[in-house]
Each structure stands twice: as C-alpha cells, then as structure tokens.
Design an enzyme around this catalytic site. Structure first.
Site, PDB file in Angstrom:
ATOM      1  N   LYS A   2       0.745  -1.281  -0.047  1.00 35.85           N
ATOM      2  CA  LYS A   2       0.055  -0.074  -0.032  1.00 35.85           C
ATOM      3  C   LYS A   2       0.948   1.250  -0.010  1.00 35.85           C
ATOM      4  O   LYS A   2       0.700   2.148  -0.823  1.00 35.85           O
ATOM      5  CB  LYS A   2      -0.897  -0.122   1.129  1.00 35.85           C
ATOM      6  CG  LYS A   2      -1.619   1.417   1.469  1.00 35.85           C
ATOM      7  CD  LYS A   2      -2.271   1.463   2.947  1.00 35.85           C
ATOM      8  CE  LYS A   2      -1.759   1.761   4.219  1.00 35.85           C
ATOM      9  NZ  LYS A   2      -1.470   2.873   4.527  1.00 35.85           N
ATOM     10  N   ASN A   3       1.713   1.388   1.036  1.00 32.29           N
ATOM     11  CA  ASN A   3       2.607   2.559   1.003  1.00 32.29           C
ATOM     12  C   ASN A   3       3.527   2.843  -0.106  1.00 32.29           C
ATOM     13  O   ASN A   3       3.871   4.101  -0.257  1.00 32.29           O
ATOM     14  CB  ASN A   3       3.275   2.680   2.652  1.00 32.29           C
ATOM     15  CG  ASN A   3       2.287   2.848   3.600  1.00 32.29           C
ATOM     16  OD1 ASN A   3       1.087   3.236   3.269  1.00 32.29           O
ATOM     17  ND2 ASN A   3       2.651   2.509   4.846  1.00 32.29           N
ATOM     18  N   ARG A  53      -3.442  11.108   4.219  1.00 35.90           N
ATOM     19  CA  ARG A  53      -2.609  12.141   4.414  1.00 35.90           C
ATOM     20  C   ARG A  53      -1.566  11.884   3.223  1.00 35.90           C
ATOM     21  O   ARG A  53      -0.845  12.683   2.958  1.00 35.90           O
ATOM     22  CB  ARG A  53      -1.933  11.745   5.637  1.00 35.90           C
ATOM     23  CG  ARG A  53      -2.559  11.805   6.993  1.00 35.90           C
ATOM     24  CD  ARG A  53      -1.966  11.670   8.209  1.00 35.90           C
ATOM     25  NE  ARG A  53      -0.599  12.428   8.112  1.00 35.90           N
ATOM     26  CZ  ARG A  53      -0.508  13.646   8.572  1.00 35.90           C
ATOM     27  NH1 ARG A  53      -1.681  14.378   8.919  1.00 35.90           N
ATOM     28  NH2 ARG A  53       0.613  14.242   8.164  1.00 35.90           N
ATOM     29  N   CYS A  76      -4.409  13.213  12.725  1.00 34.47           N
ATOM     30  CA  CYS A  76      -5.083  11.860  12.378  1.00 34.47           C
ATOM     31  C   CYS A  76      -4.949  11.160  13.828  1.00 34.47           C
ATOM     32  O   CYS A  76      -4.208  11.397  14.735  1.00 34.47           O
ATOM     33  CB  CYS A  76      -4.438  11.097  11.210  1.00 34.47           C
ATOM     34  SG  CYS A  76      -3.075  10.308  11.683  1.00 34.47           S
ATOM     35  N   ARG A  96       1.186  14.416  13.255  1.00 31.99           N
ATOM     36  CA  ARG A  96       1.707  14.143  11.974  1.00 31.99           C
ATOM     37  C   ARG A  96       1.797  15.419  10.933  1.00 31.99           C
ATOM     38  O   ARG A  96       1.123  15.567  10.215  1.00 31.99           O
ATOM     39  CB  ARG A  96       0.868  13.104  11.199  1.00 31.99           C
ATOM     40  CG  ARG A  96       1.029  11.788  11.937  1.00 31.99           C
ATOM     41  CD  ARG A  96       0.371  10.538  11.195  1.00 31.99           C
ATOM     42  NE  ARG A  96       0.945  10.039  10.070  1.00 31.99           N
ATOM     43  CZ  ARG A  96       0.567   9.141   9.481  1.00 31.99           C
ATOM     44  NH1 ARG A  96      -0.739   8.773   9.421  1.00 31.99           N
ATOM     45  NH2 ARG A  96       1.178   8.758   8.347  1.00 31.99           N
ATOM     46  N   PRO A  97       2.538  16.402  11.355  1.00 29.56           N
ATOM     47  CA  PRO A  97       2.579  17.481  10.682  1.00 29.56           C
ATOM     48  C   PRO A  97       3.384  17.302   9.374  1.00 29.56           C
ATOM     49  O   PRO A  97       4.009  16.120   9.031  1.00 29.56           O
ATOM     50  CB  PRO A  97       3.384  18.418  11.422  1.00 29.56           C
ATOM     51  CG  PRO A  97       4.251  17.616  12.409  1.00 29.56           C
ATOM     52  CD  PRO A  97       3.305  16.229  12.512  1.00 29.56           C
ATOM     53  N   ASP A 100       5.864  19.576   7.933  1.00 31.58           N
ATOM     54  CA  ASP A 100       6.631  20.815   7.912  1.00 31.58           C
ATOM     55  C   ASP A 100       7.806  20.293   7.261  1.00 31.58           C
ATOM     56  O   ASP A 100       8.538  21.050   6.651  1.00 31.58           O
ATOM     57  CB  ASP A 100       7.126  21.317   9.309  1.00 31.58           C
ATOM     58  CG  ASP A 100       7.368  20.231  10.144  1.00 31.58           C
ATOM     59  OD1 ASP A 100       6.829  19.055  10.148  1.00 31.58           O
ATOM     60  OD2 ASP A 100       8.195  20.306  11.173  1.00 31.58           O
ATOM     61  N   LEU A 101       8.290  18.782   7.254  1.00 34.71           N
ATOM     62  CA  LEU A 101       9.311  18.630   6.737  1.00 34.71           C
ATOM     63  C   LEU A 101       9.315  18.494   5.364  1.00 34.71           C
ATOM     64  O   LEU A 101      10.380  18.545   4.584  1.00 34.71           O
ATOM     65  CB  LEU A 101       9.978  17.154   7.409  1.00 34.71           C
ATOM     66  CG  LEU A 101      10.083  17.248   8.826  1.00 34.71           C
ATOM     67  CD1 LEU A 101      10.506  15.755   9.319  1.00 34.71           C
ATOM     68  CD2 LEU A 101      11.360  18.026   9.212  1.00 34.71           C
ATOM     69  N   ASP A 106       4.429   0.161  12.197  1.00 39.63           N
ATOM     70  CA  ASP A 106       3.154  -0.406  11.558  1.00 39.63           C
ATOM     71  C   ASP A 106       3.064  -1.604  11.867  1.00 39.63           C
ATOM     72  O   ASP A 106       1.997  -2.468  11.417  1.00 39.63           O
ATOM     73  CB  ASP A 106       3.262  -0.306   9.959  1.00 39.63           C
ATOM     74  CG  ASP A 106       3.054   1.116   9.553  1.00 39.63           C
ATOM     75  OD1 ASP A 106       2.707   2.012  10.310  1.00 39.63           O
ATOM     76  OD2 ASP A 106       3.466   1.369   8.297  1.00 39.63           O
ATOM     77  N   ILE A 118       7.840   6.372  17.102  1.00 42.64           N
ATOM     78  CA  ILE A 118       7.489   7.180  15.827  1.00 42.64           C
ATOM     79  C   ILE A 118       6.297   8.241  15.903  1.00 42.64           C
ATOM     80  O   ILE A 118       6.352   9.407  15.616  1.00 42.64           O
ATOM     81  CB  ILE A 118       7.209   6.261  14.613  1.00 42.64           C
ATOM     82  CG1 ILE A 118       8.539   5.093  14.573  1.00 42.64           C
ATOM     83  CG2 ILE A 118       7.020   7.001  13.228  1.00 42.64           C
ATOM     84  CD1 ILE A 118       9.845   5.867  14.175  1.00 42.64           C
ATOM     85  N   ARG A 148      -8.610  -0.107   4.070  1.00 44.14           N
ATOM     86  CA  ARG A 148      -7.662   0.795   3.866  1.00 44.14           C
ATOM     87  C   ARG A 148      -6.315   0.076   3.074  1.00 44.14           C
ATOM     88  O   ARG A 148      -5.538   0.532   2.430  1.00 44.14           O
ATOM     89  CB  ARG A 148      -7.452   1.800   4.900  1.00 44.14           C
ATOM     90  CG  ARG A 148      -8.413   2.640   4.868  1.00 44.14           C
ATOM     91  CD  ARG A 148      -8.128   4.064   5.866  1.00 44.14           C
ATOM     92  NE  ARG A 148      -7.312   4.833   5.126  1.00 44.14           N
ATOM     93  CZ  ARG A 148      -6.901   6.012   5.649  1.00 44.14           C
ATOM     94  NH1 ARG A 148      -7.250   6.373   6.972  1.00 44.14           N
ATOM     95  NH2 ARG A 148      -5.723   6.649   5.208  1.00 44.14           N
TER      96      ARG A 148
END
Ligand code: EPU
Length: 422
Positions: A22-23, A94, A118, A123-124, A126-127, A308, A330, A400
């Site tokens: 998925k990812n 996201r 979420c 989970r910003p 900014d990076l 995960d 994480i 999902r």
C-alpha cells in the site's frame, strides 16, 4: 458499517499470498504527475486508499485505469488541467500530500490542502515543506492550503532532515528528479518503499544514487518518460500474517515474502520462539513450542522494528510468558488498540510512549473496535486465538490496507467472516 466476526480456533496451515505494498503504491502513483508519458504499475493492491489516490489524481486531470481486477494501474498525466488538491480528498488520506512535490517540479505551481491531524498523532507536514523550500519553492499557507510556486523551476539543493520521514523523503526525491542541478538528501528514510520509488523513477529516466542509504543524491533531468514498474511486496501485510501462526500455532507460508523486508521483525520473532525460514516461494512461519516468550520492542525507522507492526506484535505478546515492554518512538498516540485488548482480558499498562504487557494464559473474545488500520488488524489477530467470539467493528479501517483479509485468513483455516450491515 460492516464488522468482522472471528472465532478463536486451533492451529493454522496453508499459504497466504502477500499483495503489493500500500505505502509503496501510494507514492508510486503520484510519480505519474512527473511525466506526460504513461506510467503503469503492476502488482498493485486492491484497497480503498488506492481508490482515494485514484480519485485525487483524477481530480487533477490524470487518467488512472484499473486493469486486471485492479492489480494493474495504467496512468497518464498527459493533460493535467488542475493543480489544486482539494481538502475533501486530502482529509481522507494523508498520503495525498505526495502530489505536491511532483506537480511543483513539473509545472512550477501547485495548491494542496494541509491534511490535518489523524488518530495516531499530529503528523505535521513541515518537513515536506522545508525540503521543497530547500529546492527553491516559494510557499504560502492560506486558508488551510499550501500554495507553492517555483516560477523558474525548482533548483537542486541540500535537504537535511532533522528526523527521518518517509513521506518527506519521497516528496523531496520526486521533486528533485526534475530540479535543475544536484540535490543531496541527508538523513533520508531507508524504507523499502523509498527504494521502490527510486527504482521506478530511474526507469522513468531519473538520475538517483544512494537509495536505501541515509544519503540520496539526485541529478535533475529535463524530463522523465513513461515506464512500467511492479510494486514491491507489502512488508507490513507480510509481518501481520506472519503473526497468525505465531499466535495460533500451525505453519503458514507467506507467498512473496522476503527476509530483507522484515529483518528486525524476524529477530524479535526468533527471540519470542518463532521460527521463520525462507522457502522457494516466500517465508514459512512456525512456533518452536506452545509457549511464546516475552520480548521488548522499540519501534524505529527502517531497518528497525516498524511502527506499523507494533499493534500486531502486541497482540502476540498478550499471551507470551512474562512481561514485554513496547516502546513507540515514531507516533505519539499509537496504543489505541491497548484498551480494546484489555476488553479481551489482556494485561497492559500504557504510560506515554511505553506499553508494558504482562502475558496471560488466554484472551477472551469480546466486541471491540479500532480507530486505525494496524490497530484493527491487531484485534483480528488477537481474536484468532481468543476463547469464543470477537467482533471487530469499523471495518473500513481494514479496507484501507488489507485486501481480502477474510479470504486470506479463511484460506489457512481461521474462522472469520464479514458481517454486512443490515
Ligand atoms: N513528521 C514530522 N513532520 C513531517 C513529517 C513527519 O514531524 O513533515 C513526523 C511524524 O509526525 C512522525 C515521524 O515524523 O512522528 C515519522 O513520520 P513519517 O513522515 O515517516 O510518516 P509518513 O510518511 O506520514 C509513512 C506511512 C505510515 C508509517 C510511517 C512510518 C505511508 C502512506 N504511510 O507515513 O504508514 O507508519 O511512514 O513508517 O507511507 C500505515 O500504513 O498504517 C501507516 C501509518
């Protein structure tokens, strides 16, 4: 909403085919935006997140056709006619932020909604934004949207991440392929999904070195062309199903599994008393005895133990001999499965990012629900070995990230069924 009914029963045996990741697929799909030639992905998983990314790319003017029952995604971004990723789609997933780098790199402008928080943490992004700024992007945050411009095109630069981020590495990598000059990404993520993305981009003509290490160097090119690429095996689906025989007994072969995808996870399984061996077709998993030993687990970026798989590992450790300590490094809020496992008779104490699990003889089935994908599947795993029935509600989380979860587990002898909402 549908739910899943699991009835604890005996040992499992047989084979489970593992799908494409998925990812990986969620970052390979936006790569289509980098080229006006077709990009085709094979071994794509059939998941609702993939349908959401399809919808997002479609809203930008890309064409995505699902062939061979959804396992092949034929994409074309020849006629991009919209550069705004709308909140209505981005809020659902996201990974939508991954369209920002490619659109900006190809056409010099993009507007993407900020995803918001979420269930597993703030989970910003900014990076992601700092990385694109390092490549010369001008960014403005307005009304919940990132407005990004690079009038003369992006320029190669130094991107030094203060912490490892999979998504920000992916956005920077994709953007840098079309930036003028050389980009060096340091403290880059090393996940197999990053390597898979780099290999796909290389097939499209990108000049990338160092993928899979902490330093990735990209020499920008003028344009990328079309390609066909198979999505890498889903290491999280793999690890999840490896835990089924670990929890229930028996022996299950995971087709398409490779040790290199789950190295740190296999080390912990070995410590717990679970054997993993390589076969011609994948990996085979079996407990050494009826007793699983307690182990301590700390989640880390790859090649460490994946966040995960933390929830699923906790399901195993609930009935291990002794006390296990799980540290989540994480995400700040990724123990929501713990209170649900408590409902099934587990003994778990959570303090901040640490969960202490004291093994009990057996869990008992109960109605439970989860607020994220990995938590949901951990409850299914727990239910497989629990006494009696476990009903897991809010199944849309599972849809999902796990295709045919019922069929796959039924195939190895589990008692599991999906209950359709009346
Ligand atoms: N972070 C920031 N700022 C950023 C980006 C990340 O502070 O701009 C923080 C995050 O809040 C987190 C840490 O950095 O604390 C790592 O986040 P990362 O960016 O690596 O995660 P991600 O790219 O958003 C992907 C997976 C997640 C997986 C993480 C970690 C996708 C689509 N998602 O998320 O998968 O947990 O990497 O491996 O690739 C899942 O599949 O269930 C899932 C949540």
């Amino acid at each position: 909403m549908d739910s899943i009914l699991v009835t604890g029963n005996g040992p499992l045996s047989g084979q489970i085919p593992i799908a494409g990741a998925k990812n990986a697929c969620l970052t390979l799909m936006p790569a289509t935006l980098l080229s006006d030639e077709p990009l085709t992905l094979t071994n794509a998983p059939r998941l609702s997140d993939i349908r959401t990314m399809t919808e997002l790319l479609g809203s930008l003017g890309a064409e995505v056709s699902q062939l061979q029952d959804g396992q092949v995604l034929a994409m074309s971004s020849h006629d991009l006619n919209n550069h705004t990723a709308d909140y209505d789609i981005v809020r659902k997933m996201r990974a939508s932020i991954l369209v920002l780098g490619p659109m900006l790199a190809r056409d010099g402008h993009a507007i993407v909604s900020l995803p918001g928080g979420c269930a597993i943490g703030a989970r910003p992004v900014d990076l992601h934004l700092k990385a694109l700024e390092a490549l010369g992007a001008e960014l403005e945050l307005k009304d919940g949207y990132v407005h990004a411009k690079a009038p003369g095109g992006l320029k190669g630069g130094k991107v030094d991440f203060p912490l490892v981020s999979v998504g920000a590495t992916e956005n920077a990598l994709m953007a840098a392929t079309l930036a003028k000059g050389t980009t060096v990404i340091t403290n880059a993520a090393r996940e197999p999904e990053i390597v898979d993305l780099a290999q796909c981009l290389q097939k499209m003509g990108a000049q990338i070195e160092g993928e899979g290490t902490s330093t990735i160097t990209i020499q920008g090119v003028d344009r990328l062309h079309g390609a066909t690429h198979p999505v890498v095996t889903d290491r999280i689906e793999l690890g999840t199903y490896m835990l089924a025989p670990a929890i229930c007994g028996g022996e299950v072969e995971l087709l398409g599994g490779r040790m290199g995808l789950v190295g740190a996870f296999c080390e912990k399984l070995d410590e717990a008393g679970i054997d993993v061996r390589e076969t011609e077709k994948g990996l085979s998993v079996k407990r050494r005895s009826d007793h699983v030993k307690a182990v301590d687990v700390t989640t880390e970026p790859f090649p460490g133990f994946p966040t995960d798989l933390q929830a699923q590992m906790m399901a195993l450790l609930c009935t291990a001999d002794g006390v296990s300590v799980l540290e989540e490094k994480i995400f700040e809020n990724r123990f929501m499965h713990a209170p649900e496992l408590l409902r099934m008779g587990a003994q778990i104490d959570v303090h901040g990012g640490t969960a202490t699990v004291t093994g009990v003889d057996r869990l008992k089935g109960a109605p439970v629900m989860a607020t994220d994908l990995r938590a949901s599947v951990s409850l299914i795993l727990a239910g497989l070995a629990a006494e009696g029935d476990t009903t897991v509600s809010r199944v849309y989380h599972l849809d999902r990230g796990y295709e045919h979860v019922v069929r796959k587990l039924e195939g190895v002898g589990a008692k599991i069924e999906r209950i359709k909402e009346q």
